[in-house]
Design a protein around this motif. Sequence first.
Motif, PDB file in Angstrom:
ATOM      1  N   UNK A 102       0.756  -1.166   0.146  1.00 52.99           N
ATOM      2  CA  UNK A 102       0.072   0.001   0.045  1.00 52.99           C
ATOM      3  C   UNK A 102       0.805   1.084  -0.028  1.00 52.99           C
ATOM      4  N   UNK A 103       0.261   2.327  -0.186  1.00 51.00           N
ATOM      5  CA  UNK A 103       1.029   3.688  -0.317  1.00 51.00           C
ATOM      6  C   UNK A 103       1.238   4.123   1.280  1.00 51.00           C
ATOM      7  N   UNK A 104       2.790   4.238   1.618  1.00 52.65           N
ATOM      8  CA  UNK A 104       3.028   4.504   2.921  1.00 52.65           C
ATOM      9  C   UNK A 104       4.019   5.602   3.166  1.00 52.65           C
ATOM     10  N   UNK A 105       3.897   6.476   3.909  1.00 47.93           N
ATOM     11  CA  UNK A 105       4.990   7.335   3.873  1.00 47.93           C
ATOM     12  C   UNK A 105       5.629   7.734   5.520  1.00 47.93           C
ATOM     13  N   UNK A 106       6.483   8.756   5.403  1.00 46.36           N
ATOM     14  CA  UNK A 106       6.960   8.912   6.872  1.00 46.36           C
ATOM     15  C   UNK A 106       7.402  10.417   7.026  1.00 46.36           C
ATOM     16  N   UNK A 107       7.153  11.093   7.951  1.00 43.47           N
ATOM     17  CA  UNK A 107       7.290  12.746   8.017  1.00 43.47           C
ATOM     18  C   UNK A 107       8.450  12.742   9.236  1.00 43.47           C
ATOM     19  N   UNK A 108       9.545  12.333   9.295  1.00 39.90           N
ATOM     20  CA  UNK A 108      10.687  12.199  10.230  1.00 39.90           C
ATOM     21  C   UNK A 108      11.312  13.729  10.422  1.00 39.90           C
ATOM     22  N   UNK A 156      15.642  11.939   4.273  1.00 39.54           N
ATOM     23  CA  UNK A 156      16.937  12.006   4.942  1.00 39.54           C
ATOM     24  C   UNK A 156      17.375  13.530   4.507  1.00 39.54           C
ATOM     25  N   UNK A 157      17.265  13.755   3.617  1.00 35.55           N
ATOM     26  CA  UNK A 157      17.431  15.171   2.897  1.00 35.55           C
ATOM     27  C   UNK A 157      16.865  16.370   3.826  1.00 35.55           C
ATOM     28  N   UNK A 158      15.723  16.118   4.099  1.00 31.88           N
ATOM     29  CA  UNK A 158      14.682  17.147   4.864  1.00 31.88           C
ATOM     30  C   UNK A 158      15.447  17.109   6.305  1.00 31.88           C
ATOM     31  N   UNK A 159      15.673  16.021   6.885  1.00 35.91           N
ATOM     32  CA  UNK A 159      16.282  16.046   8.121  1.00 35.91           C
ATOM     33  C   UNK A 159      17.624  16.868   8.284  1.00 35.91           C
ATOM     34  N   UNK A 160      18.360  16.671   7.288  1.00 35.57           N
ATOM     35  CA  UNK A 160      19.573  17.402   7.282  1.00 35.57           C
ATOM     36  C   UNK A 160      19.450  18.844   6.907  1.00 35.57           C
ATOM     37  N   UNK A 161      18.515  19.309   6.109  1.00 28.60           N
ATOM     38  CA  UNK A 161      18.084  20.557   5.928  1.00 28.60           C
ATOM     39  C   UNK A 161      17.596  21.165   7.013  1.00 28.60           C
TER      40      UNK A 161
END
Length: 280
Positions: free
Chosen positions: A141-147, A214-219
């Motif tokens: 199923x479509x699944x995501x994560x907002x870490x 991952x890029x979002x976390x670093x940003x």
Amino acid sequence: MTDLAALAETIRRHEAAQGQPISRLGYFCAPFRPGEGPFSDRVIKVYRGLRDDAALDRLAAAHDDYVAALRETGVPLPETAFHLLEGDGPRVPVIVQEALPETALMRPRMQAEGLESTLEMMEAAGQVIARFWNAADRFETRIGFHPSIRNFAVLDGQAVFYDTFPPLIHYSREEMGRMLLLFSDKRLMRLIGPLMRARVTGIQDEWYSAPETLVGLVGSACRLRPKHAQAYLDWGRDFAERAMPRWAEEAVAGMQAAPRLPGYWTGFRKLLGLQGEPNL
């Protein structure tokens, strides 16, 4: 089992007293922690009610599935329960979650502590991201994560994730785009959002991409502590290679310089008066 009558009374008293939320970011709601009573060890998140019972029932089922999926992929999560409270009007979605110590919240710790400590927290959060994506293929199923940094606490060296709304499972891209508007706590967003539906829908895309999370976390780390940006970029590129090799090429490409937020999202944040506070 949660005493729903006591929960409803706790929410009523909080609203009557106009108590202060523990977070002002609250794109979907302003979470609060009661100062006393049976829920004083819990954070309560109250969302907009809907008159569409089928949509609410689907939301409740999706939330249960998402919490189960997070746990199955090894994401540490506080005890979390979803309820649909009955009242005079439409049913209201409410999440009741075990409270985490404010001293453990990752964002203020990232702002206050030294470089070595912040890199340790980045590693802890990165390990959670890697565990999730390396195991997410099992779900058909479509699944995501907002870490994001504001969605983590770090306790005894372990990152704990606490953002389960909206449940990023089962919904199509278009459905999730509509949900971002439907459940926004900001009336202005609900009014102007439909005029910019494509851009609002695009907000979610990072959440469904392993390298972009991952890029979002670093940003985020680079924006919080710009003087340490190079150290965070170095960590991120190394982490991608050793912990997320399937997505390393794309992730590393996104960390050649400090990642920036999309212009449309920074515009929405300013328009809505959102500040970078922990979204408990």
